[in-house]
Design a protein around this motif. Structure first.
Motif, PDB file in Angstrom:
ATOM      1  N   VAL A   1       0.838  -1.202   0.000  1.00  0.00           N
ATOM      2  CA  VAL A   1       0.000   0.000   0.000  1.00  0.00           C
ATOM      3  C   VAL A   1       0.872   1.251   0.000  1.00  0.00           C
ATOM      4  O   VAL A   1       0.633   2.213  -0.742  1.00  0.00           O
ATOM      5  N   ILE A   2       1.909   1.247   0.835  1.00  0.00           N
ATOM      6  CA  ILE A   2       2.794   2.405   0.944  1.00  0.00           C
ATOM      7  C   ILE A   2       3.504   2.664  -0.378  1.00  0.00           C
ATOM      8  O   ILE A   2       3.642   3.810  -0.822  1.00  0.00           O
ATOM      9  N   LYS A   3       3.953   1.608  -1.013  1.00  0.00           N
ATOM     10  CA  LYS A   3       4.750   1.771  -2.236  1.00  0.00           C
ATOM     11  C   LYS A   3       3.881   2.038  -3.461  1.00  0.00           C
ATOM     12  O   LYS A   3       4.208   2.904  -4.289  1.00  0.00           O
ATOM     13  N   ASN A   4       2.782   1.300  -3.603  1.00  0.00           N
ATOM     14  CA  ASN A   4       2.000   1.354  -4.835  1.00  0.00           C
ATOM     15  C   ASN A   4       0.663   2.071  -4.706  1.00  0.00           C
ATOM     16  O   ASN A   4      -0.001   2.323  -5.709  1.00  0.00           O
ATOM     17  N   GLY A   5       0.258   2.377  -3.483  1.00  0.00           N
ATOM     18  CA  GLY A   5      -1.018   3.048  -3.294  1.00  0.00           C
ATOM     19  C   GLY A   5      -2.160   2.070  -3.063  1.00  0.00           C
ATOM     20  O   GLY A   5      -2.015   0.863  -3.248  1.00  0.00           O
ATOM     21  N   VAL A   6      -3.301   2.602  -2.643  1.00  0.00           N
ATOM     22  CA  VAL A   6      -4.493   1.800  -2.355  1.00  0.00           C
ATOM     23  C   VAL A   6      -5.418   1.849  -3.570  1.00  0.00           C
ATOM     24  O   VAL A   6      -5.982   2.908  -3.879  1.00  0.00           O
ATOM     25  N   PRO A   7      -5.597   0.724  -4.290  1.00  0.00           N
ATOM     26  CA  PRO A   7      -6.540   0.734  -5.407  1.00  0.00           C
ATOM     27  C   PRO A   7      -7.967   0.912  -4.886  1.00  0.00           C
ATOM     28  O   PRO A   7      -8.469   0.072  -4.138  1.00  0.00           O
ATOM     29  N   THR A   8      -8.591   2.015  -5.245  1.00  0.00           N
ATOM     30  CA  THR A   8      -9.897   2.377  -4.702  1.00  0.00           C
ATOM     31  C   THR A   8     -10.901   2.524  -5.842  1.00  0.00           C
ATOM     32  O   THR A   8     -10.699   3.350  -6.738  1.00  0.00           O
ATOM     33  N   VAL A   9     -11.947   1.731  -5.797  1.00  0.00           N
ATOM     34  CA  VAL A   9     -12.961   1.741  -6.851  1.00  0.00           C
ATOM     35  C   VAL A   9     -14.187   2.510  -6.369  1.00  0.00           C
ATOM     36  O   VAL A   9     -14.674   2.288  -5.255  1.00  0.00           O
ATOM     37  N   ILE A  10     -14.672   3.421  -7.214  1.00  0.00           N
ATOM     38  CA  ILE A  10     -15.908   4.144  -6.931  1.00  0.00           C
ATOM     39  C   ILE A  10     -17.018   3.506  -7.750  1.00  0.00           C
ATOM     40  O   ILE A  10     -16.939   3.467  -8.982  1.00  0.00           O
ATOM     41  N   VAL A  11     -18.041   2.980  -7.076  1.00  0.00           N
ATOM     42  CA  VAL A  11     -19.139   2.313  -7.787  1.00  0.00           C
ATOM     43  C   VAL A  11     -20.474   2.916  -7.370  1.00  0.00           C
ATOM     44  O   VAL A  11     -20.591   3.572  -6.339  1.00  0.00           O
ATOM     45  N   GLY A  12     -21.475   2.666  -8.182  1.00  0.00           N
ATOM     46  CA  GLY A  12     -22.824   3.148  -7.908  1.00  0.00           C
ATOM     47  C   GLY A  12     -23.639   3.158  -9.183  1.00  0.00           C
ATOM     48  O   GLY A  12     -23.126   2.884 -10.270  1.00  0.00           O
TER      49      GLY A  12
END
Length: 459
Positions: free
Chosen positions: A219-230
Motif C-alpha cells: 500500500v505504501i509503495k503502490n497506493g491503495v486501489p480504490t474503486v468508486i461504484v454506484g
C-alpha cells in the motif's frame, strides 16, 4: 568478488537528469578513466591534480569549439557513490548540450551506461547491499511521504541489518552442524538441537512479521486501489473530479455516460490512493455499457477499497443494506456514501441515519469531502509503520521471505524426524540461500540484470 565486477572496469557516461529543457542538467561519468577523459576537454584546470569533493568552473571544449560553460564536481575513489572515480558535469539544461557532451565523452573512450549501472557498480563495489540498492530506485519513484520514508529506511540499511542479524545466527548453527560432519565417526554434537529449534522458532516469528508487513508495504509503495461504484448518474465522476481538483472524468446528466475507467492518484495523510471511476452498476441492454459493468465487477474484486456512492435524492434507504451485502461478498472493505445531500431536507436526511458507517456527501458543493478523506486514511493502519518497525515493500523480498519460511519449516520437520546432520545442514543452507538472495550475498548476473534494468540510465 562478484564475477560481474570483471566486466565493469570501463568508464561509463550518461545524463543523470531527466530529458527536457531546464535551467541545469548533469552528465555523470564513473570509472578508472573518468577524470582523465574530462581532463582532455576541460582546459581550465588539471583535474587529476585536484582534491576529491571539489567544484571547478570552466568550459568544455570539443577541439576549438566551446560546448558549454560548466561546473565539474570531482569525486575520487573510493569516496564516491560508485566507489570509483566519478565526475559530474553541471551544464545548461539544453537537450542539445547534454547530447553533445555525452557524444564527446564517448568519442574520448567512455561508453554509454546501461540502465541502473551506476547503482549496480555501487553494489558490486560494496557501497551497499542489494536491498539497499533497490531502495535507491524506490526512493526516486516515491510519490508520497510514507513511500519516501520506507525507501529511505531501507536504503540506510534498517531492513538489511535485521536480516543480517538473523542470517548470522543461522550461519553459526550451520557451521556447527557442518563441523559435526567432520567428526562423523566419533558421534559428537556441536549444535545443540534444542537451541537450534528455539532459534528457528525465533526466526519464524520475525520472518512472519516481515511477511505480514508486506500488505502495508505494498500500500505504501503502490497506493491503495480504490474503486468508486454506484448507479449511473449517482455523481461518481463529479466526486472523482472534486477529489482530484480537475475535470478529468466526463460529467453528464445522461445515465451511463462513463463507460470506461478513469484512474488517478490522491495523497491523503502521506498515503497514495489510486482512484478508479467505473461504469454504473446496473443491468443494461447496451452492449458497450454492459461490457463496462462487467469490468466494474472485476475491478471491485481486485480493489483494496470500494466507495459505494448513491444519489440520496433518488434512492430508497431500504435498498442500501442489500446492495452493501452484495458488494461485501467481494471481500473488499466498502464505504457507503450518500451523495447530493445538499438537496435533502433534515427529515429526508434522517431516513438514512440507520445505515451503519454512512457518510453524507455533496460532491457538487464539497460538503463531507474532508470526512471522506479521513475515512480513507482510517482504512490503512499506519501505526506499526510509524513506530519504526521494518516494512517490506519489495515483491522480490516478500517472495524470498516466503521461501525462507518454507525452508525453516523443513528444518523443524528434519529436527523432529531426527535426520542425520548432513541432511539437516542441507535444509539450513537452503534457508540461508533465500535470506542471502534479499541482500545480495547470494546472487546471479540474471537477477542483477533484471533488478537494475528497471532503473533510469543515469542512476
Amino acid at each position: 568478488m562478484h564475477t560481474s565486477l570483471l566486466h565493469h572496469q570501463d568508464t561509463i557516461v550518461a545524463p543523470a537528469t531527466a530529458p527536457g529543457t531546464a535551467a541545469l542538467a548533469i552528465v555523470r561519468l564513473s570509472g578508472p578513466d573518468a577524470i582523465a577523459l574530462c581532463n582532455r576537454v576541460f582546459p581550465a584546470k588539471d583535474l587529476q591534480a585536484q582534491p576529491s569533493h571539489t567544484l571547478h568552473f570552466g568550459t568544455i571544449r570539443d577541439g576549438d569549439d566551446i560546448v558549454d560553460e560548466v561546473v565539474v564536481s570531482l569525486y575520487k575513489a573510493p569516496r564516491s557513490f560508485t566507489r570509483e572515480d566519478v565526475v559530474e558535469i553541471s551544464c545548461h539544461g539544453s537537450n542539445y548540450i547534454v547530447r553533445r557532451l555525452v557524444q564527446l565523452f564517448i568519442r574520448q573512450g567512455a561508453r554509454m551506461a546501461q540502465p541502473g549501472e551506476f547503482t549496480k557498480r555501487a553494489f558490486l563495489n560494496g557501497q551497499f547491499d542489494l536491498a539497499q540498492a533497490e531502495a535507491v530506485g524506490d526512493l526516486i519513484a516515491a510519490e508520497s511521504e510514507t513511500a519516501h520514508r520506507a525507501a529511505l529506511h531501507q536504503m540506510r540499511g534498517g531492513f538489511s541489518r535485521e536480516l543480517h542479524e538473523l542470517r548470522e545466527k543461522l550461519v553459526h548453527f550451520a557451521s556447527m552442524v557442518e563441523l559435526e560432519l567432520d567428526f562423523g565417526e566419533e558421534d559428537v554434537e556441536f549444535a545443540n538441537r534444542d537451541d537450534l529449534r528455539t532459534l528457528i522458532r525465533d526466526l519464524h516469528r520475525v520472518i512472519d512479521g516481515l511477511i505480514r508487513s508486506f500488505d502495508l508495504g505494498n500500500v505504501i509503495k503502490n497506493g491503495v486501489p480504490t474503486v468508486i461504484v454506484g448507479k449511473p448518474n449517482a455523481g461518481k465522476s463529479t466526486l472523482l473530479n472534486k477529489l482530484l481538483n480537475e475535470e478529468k472524468a466526463i460529467v453528464s446528466d445522461i445515465p451511463g455516460t462513463t463507460r470506461d475507467f478513469i484512474e488517478d492518484e490522491l495523497v491523503v495523510g502521506g498515503v497514495t490512493f489510486r482512484f478508479i471511476d467505473t461504469a454504473g452498476l446496473r443491468e443494461t441492454q447496451d452492449t458497450i455499457e454492459a461490457l463496462g459493468v462487467q469490468r466494474t465487477q472485476e475491478k471491485m474484486r481486485q480493489a483494496s477499497l470500494i466507495l459505494y456512492l448513491f444519489d440520496a435524492t433518488d434512492t430508497d434507504p431500504a435498498e442500501i443494506p442489500d446492495v452493501l451485502a452484495t458488494i461485501r461478498e467481494t471481500g473488499t472493505p466498502v464505504v457507503p456514501i450518500a451523495n447530493k445531500v445538499d438537496q435533502l431536507s433534515a427529515v429526508q436526511r434522517s431516513a438514512f441515519q440507520s445505515i451503519a458507517d454512512l457518510l453524507f456527501l455533496s460532491a457538487a458543493t464539497g460538503e463531507g469531502l474532508e470526512a471522506l478523506q479521513q475515512r480513507l486514511l482510517a482504512t490503512v493502519d499506519l501505526q506499526e509503520f510509524r513506530t519504526g518497525n521494518t516494512t517490506v515493500t519489495n515483491l522480490r523480498h516478500y517472495e524470498s521471505l516466503l521461501k525462507t519460511r518454507e525452508a525453516l519449516d523443513q528444518v523443524l520437520a528434519s529436527l523432529d524426524a531426527g535426520v542425520t546432520g548432513d541432511f539437516l545442514a542441507m535444509d539450513i543452507r537452503q534457508s540461508l540461500h533465500h535470506l542471502g538472495e534479499i541482500t545480495g550475498e547470494i546472487t546471479t548476473d540474471d537477477l542483477l540484470a533484471n533488478i537494475f534494468s528497471k532503473f533510469c540510465i543515469g542512476k
